[in-house]
Design a protein around this motif. Structure first.
Motif: not given
Lengths: 275, 298
Positions: A10-14, A20-21, B94-96
């Motif tokens: 989910f973190i990767g997807l967000i 993209l934005i 991003v920092n994780s």
């Protein structure tokens, strides 16, 4: 373990969706730049490249003196960059490597000027430029910022860490004057810092709009952003040419930014990160 | 002896360009603008001393100034401040440890910040176009009705705050990442031993540790947000339209510039500049109080 890989997904997807934005508008302007003016605005909107690039080129160059504006922007940016590198490195050298009376207060003063909003002096500054006869010249865009506070801050930070005292002492023993130390030792050793300052100054100048609009109202003398805004506000504006002009103005910036993104980001956020 | 003397003068010479330039192009015009604000200074014509009349007019009878301050505050909240609620979670993500392409995300998110406002506004004006814009196209695909973004007061605000968030989220994210990296790791390790969850750790450790940086980043956003000029100026078509439908895009800085360079009322514009400056000081003072409260200091 399972929970962790779901979180990772989910973190990767967000993060991907956000990239993209942030990236899409750049892609989009390059797409629109390739559609002929009469077809830029169509339903459904274009998502892929068209075949109007050549037509747009011709129209763009006939509507505004695009090459002249490009060269003006380039010239102003180069002069601003060279002078900023020279004066800011010089001042940074003094703040980083000399002990002198009121040094701390003077340095704090320099930093404090960064918080002054730009609009506070704009009206009298404008009258001054008229009185000086500096309207429609590069001078209002170059001279006031030649020894900018941010550049001095950046170079002071850089030299504090990268210029050993022993080399300066050795230079003095060899009979170098203080100016000689600056030219022969400080400048060569500060090159990496100067490069970052140079790129940042260049980008800032390349993008600057308001002062160019006020002091370079003449379309032949003005810079790229102002020329684009003139094109944008024309009633008969040709969308394809406008998009092409915008896209072309972004090319040098995107190339420089991607090549040096790490250094540029570090340099630009140096002040914020430090405190 | 001679040598020592040059060594003590040299640094003053090296730093002198800044001070000379700042005296001529900074201090002098800033001081002069105080003077001008007490005169009915116009582009041409006679100049007379009118005391506080400019200030009184701006604050009591000028409908546009009140409107402009209101617009600026709305954009300050929906643009300059909202972006921190996006930037901080993004920075944490991003920092994780589980994210690999940190540099890629930083570069992509930061690119809008180094892009010229003119280019950004031209692109977004196209995206927000009523009949052919991509945003209305997506709305229609989802079954909605197209909305006249740039021709309608609420739409103008939405477009402007979208631009502000898009342009500056990356900048704030990078600042927050640097802040996150300066938090001692053992604080989190101790929380792990206590069995604290991710949310709890961020509330109990990340936020208090980041408070000074949040304060600083928000201060920069306030200073910047109170000066927003280029975005509404280009988007609403220059001075003539005074910010578009119902003056929705008329920010305080745009009104200042309009007053000076379109209406030619230089004295009044100077008074607006000083009122704005005081508003900025006031907002930063509030910001200090709020962040101190958040940090548990009183």
């Amino acid at each position: 373990m399972r929970g962790k890989s779901i979180a990772r997904f989910f973190i990767g997807l967000i993060l991907f969706l956000f990239s993209l934005i942030f990236a899409f508008p750049f892609y989009y302007v390059f797409v629109l730049a390739t559609w002929p003016g009469s077809r830029v605005l169509e339903f459904p909107p274009h998502l892929f490249f068209g075949q109007g690039l050549k037509e747009n080129f011709n129209i763009l160059f006939s509507r505004v003196p695009y090459l002249t504006n490009f060269m003006n922007s380039l010239g102003i940016a180069v002069v601003s960059t060279v002078t900023a590198i020279f004066f800011c490195t010089m001042a940074g050298f003094a703040f980083a490597k000399y002990q002198f009376k009121f040094k701390k207060q003077l340095y704090q003063f320099v930093i404090a000027t960064l918080a002054i909003p730009g609009f506070l002096n704009i009206v009298p500054f404008y009258k001054m430029m008229v009185a000086f006869g500096w309207m429609n010249t590069w001078l209002p865009l170059v001279v006031p910022g030649m020894a900018g506070a941010f550049g001095i801050f950046l170079m002071t930070q850089f030299m504090e860490n990268s210029l050993p005292e022993e080399i300066l002492e050795a230079g003095r023993i060899d009979g170098l004057t203080e100016f000689g130390l600056l030219m022969k030792i400080a400048f060569p050793l500060a090159k990496p810092g100067m490069a970052i300052l140079g790129i940042i100054t260049f980008i800032g100048s390349w993008n600057s709009f308001t002062s160019a609009m006020i002091f370079l109202p003449n379309v032949k003398k003005t810079t790229l952003p102002v020329a684009l805004s003139m094109l944008n506000s024309r009633v008969d504006n040709n969308m394809g040419a406008l998009m092409l002009g915008t896209a072309l103005s972004l090319v040098p910036l995107i190339i420089v930014f991607i090549a040096f993104s790490k250094q540029i980001i570090a340099g630009l956020t140096a002040g914020a990160v430090k405190s | 002896m001679k040598k020592l003397q040059t060594q003590s003068i040299a640094p003053y010479i090296f730093i002198s360009p800044f001070f000379i330039l700042f005296a001529v192009f900074g201090i002098f015009p800033i001081g002069y603008s105080i003077v001008m604000s007490f005169f009915n200074w116009k582009l041409t014509g006679p100049v007379g001393f009118i005391g506080f009349q400019n200030y009184i007019n701006v604050l009591t009878v000028d409908p546009y100034f009140v409107k402009a301050i209101g617009n600026t505050v709305v954009l300050l909240i929906t643009g300059s401040l909202l972006q921190h609620f996006i930037a901080l979670p993004l920075a944490i993500m991003v920092n994780s440890k589980i994210v690999k392409q940190k540099e890629f995300f930083k570069t992509t998110y930061f690119l809008p910040y180094v892009t010229s406002t003119v280019a950004v506004v031209i692109i977004f004006s196209n995206l927000f176009d009523t009949n052919f814009g991509l945003i209305n196209y997506v709305i229609e695909l989802l079954g909605g009705k197209p909305y006249p973004w740039l021709a309608q007061s609420v739409g103008i605000k939405v477009a402007l705050s979208t631009i502000l968030n898009w342009k500056y989220v990356g900048w704030n994210m990078v600042i927050y990442i640097a802040g996150l990296q300066s938090i001692p790791v053992d604080l989190y390790e101790a929380a792990d031993i206590d069995g604290a969850g991710t949310w709890k750790k961020h509330l109990a450790i990340t936020l208090p540790q980041l408070t000074p940086i949040i304060f600083f980043a928000v201060t920069l956003s306030i200073i910047g947000g109170m000066q927003i000029f280029e975005e509404p100026f280009i988007m609403t078509g220059g001075y003539e339209n005074l910010g578009g439908d119902q003056n929705s895009g008329l920010t305080a800085a745009l009104y200042l510039m309009f007053t000076a360079f379109k209406a030619g009322r230089l004295g009044k514009a100077s008074a607006i500049a000083w009122i704005l400056f005081i508003v900025i000081l006031f907002l930063n003072w509030i910001n200090r109080i709020v962040t101190n409260k958040l940090a548990g200091k009183d």
